[in-house]
Design an enzyme around this catalytic site. Structure first.
Site, PDB file in Angstrom:
ATOM      1  N   LYS A  72      40.870  41.089  41.687  1.00 34.13           N
ATOM      2  CA  LYS A  72      41.884  40.435  40.842  1.00 34.13           C
ATOM      3  C   LYS A  72      43.083  41.326  40.530  1.00 34.13           C
ATOM      4  CE  LYS A  72      39.706  41.315  36.402  1.00 34.13           C
ATOM      5  NZ  LYS A  72      38.556  40.881  35.609  1.00 34.13           N
ATOM      6  N   ARG A 115      33.214  37.313  24.815  1.00 32.80           N
ATOM      7  CA  ARG A 115      34.156  36.666  25.708  1.00 32.80           C
ATOM      8  C   ARG A 115      33.401  35.439  26.232  1.00 32.80           C
ATOM      9  NH1 ARG A 115      37.292  39.395  30.790  1.00 32.80           N
ATOM     10  NH2 ARG A 115      35.731  38.217  31.924  1.00 32.80           N
TER      11      ARG A 115
HETATM   12  C1  LIG Z   1      37.543  41.634  35.743  1.00 33.32           C
HETATM   13  C2  LIG Z   1      36.123  41.237  35.809  1.00 33.32           C
HETATM   14  C3  LIG Z   1      35.194  42.061  36.450  1.00 33.32           C
HETATM   15  C4  LIG Z   1      35.576  43.410  37.031  1.00 33.32           C
HETATM   16  O1  LIG Z   1      35.843  44.296  35.994  1.00 33.32           O
HETATM   17  P1  LIG Z   1      36.190  45.850  36.282  1.00 33.32           P
HETATM   18  O2  LIG Z   1      36.186  46.481  34.950  1.00 33.32           O
HETATM   19  O3  LIG Z   1      37.506  45.854  36.954  1.00 33.32           O
HETATM   20  O4  LIG Z   1      35.097  46.362  37.151  1.00 33.32           O
HETATM   21  C5  LIG Z   1      33.884  41.629  36.527  1.00 33.32           C
HETATM   22  N1  LIG Z   1      33.506  40.446  36.000  1.00 33.32           N
HETATM   23  C6  LIG Z   1      34.360  39.629  35.385  1.00 33.32           C
HETATM   24  C7  LIG Z   1      33.867  38.336  34.844  1.00 33.32           C
HETATM   25  C8  LIG Z   1      35.702  39.992  35.259  1.00 33.32           C
HETATM   26  O5  LIG Z   1      36.556  39.167  34.636  1.00 33.32           O
END
Ligand SMILES: *Cc1c(COP(=O)(O)O)cnc(C)c1O
Length: 367
Positions: free
Chosen positions: A36, A131
């Protein structure tokens, strides 16, 4: 070369991903490479797949589609709950999505029936970070309903910590997720193939030697791209922390007083400046600003300091470095700065297989 730009060392990203895939693999945990922060970059996707990630995850359907259009056949997970307005696109392009609302799963089911295919669902459980996620007490009921939807395959359960509130993944909350997986399997006589424990914030726990229980997957973005774990922003042993750098160009370099003069109000961003410097400094302005990055998420070269920023200007104290107009200066980025820079149309992305920079103080400056 065009500036500002991100220089992205694909070899270092691949090394980081492979190191984590290997270390977690020996603990029975697979890696979903999270894209992302990269706008679905096909080069970064290729580096992750080369490193052996099990599949890819992204929070935006646009990025998932971009990756699919690049003819990537790897398993793709939408890691944010699908919007109702996007269920058709989700079913068409993602194999799996992370879910916490039955209304969404119901609509994914209709979309999947219409498209004559199946869609995988991972149910997210709330374990304290507040969240996304189903409250643990409601999980059984949600599983029962999910199993009834045609063309929906319940792939597993997952959780996400260390994001909104900074709740750390630990033996206690990870054991709770494991226990929920066991109890769902016993109650419903099904097998959950995915028990996804979280994100880069889980690495400390996962590599600590603690019992990993049923957790067999982590979704990793930041640790792969930046080589840091996000709980305490510490570098991870053996990983590159400089796989991605921001290069910006100097447009003004002058000796100026460190203290402004005139009557003081708020600046353009509603901040009141706390200025501690005295006397004159080598003030350098770079052509990059709030529109392109999170200025406070940038780490400038040693001996220099970021003093402030506006939409289009980054103001630094060059210290004893000799800097002229037209010079380029490189910065390390944190996750927040990286996400903004990656998505800014004003920042060029230069993919490199090897970096030629020499990392000595002031050598960050290219004359
Ligand atoms: C962004 C995200 C991740 C990855 O997080 P990092 O800290 O970049 O490893 C994993 N799971 C969800 C649901 C996310 O939104």
């Amino acid at each position: 070369m065009s500036a500002p730009r991100l220089e992205i060392d694909l070899g270092k990203i691949e090394h980081n991903a492979r190191t984590l895939v290997d270390r977690l693999g020996s603990r029975g945990i697979s890696v979903t490479g999270v894209t992302k922060a990269t706008l679905g970059s096909p080069e970064i996707v290729a580096a992750l797949l080369q490193a052996g990630v099990l599949g890819l995850g992204d929070s935006r359907i646009e990025n998932v589609e971009a990756i699919r259009h690049a003819h990537v056949s790897a398993s793709m997970t939408l890691i944010r709950s699908p919007m109702l307005s996007q269920v058709d696109r989700v079913v068409a392009h993602a194999d799996v999505s992370l879910n916490s609302e039955l209304d969404v799963i119901s609509r994914l089911s209709s979309a999947a029936q219409k498209a004559k295919q199946t869609h995988g669902v991972v149910l997210m459980v709330e374990l304290g970070d507040l969240r996304e996620g189903i409250m643990p007490g409601d999980l059984e009921k949600t599983v029962r309903e999910t199993l009834r939807f045609p063309n929906i395959v319940l792939k597993g359960i997952g959780t996400n910590l260390a994001c909104r509130s900074g709740v750390s993944p630990d033996e206690k909350n990870m054991a709770e997720l494991s226990a929920l997986a066991d109890s769902i399997e016993t109650t419903f006589g099904t097998t959950l193939s995915i028990v996804s424990g979280g994100n880069s914030g889980n690495l400390r726990w996962a590599l600590s030697g603690a019992d990993t229980g049923r957790i067999n997957n982590l979704r990793l973005g930041e640790a792969i791209l930046l080589g840091c774990e996000p709980l305490h922003r510490q570098p991870i042993d053996g990983l590159h922390t400089d796989a991605i750098t921001l290069i910006a160009e100097v447009i003004e370099s002058k000796v100026k007083p460190s203290q402004p003069w005139g009557e003081m109000a708020q600046n353009a961003f509603g901040e009141k400046l706390a200025l501690t410097h005295q006397g004159n400094i080598s003030q350098t302005i770079l052509a990059v600003g709030h529109q392109d990055v999170d200025p406070w998420g940038l780490q400038p070269p040693p001996g220099t300091e970021i003093l402030g920023a506006s939409s289009d200007h980054l103001i630094t104290d060059a210290g004893s470095c000799k800097v002229s107009v037209g010079d380029e200066i490189s910065f390390q980025l944190n996750y927040s700065a990286l996400v903004r820079a990656m998505t800014s149309p004003f920042i060029a992305k230069l993919m490199k297989v090897q970096r030629s920079h020499i990392s000595l103080p002031c050598s960050y400056v290219t004359h």
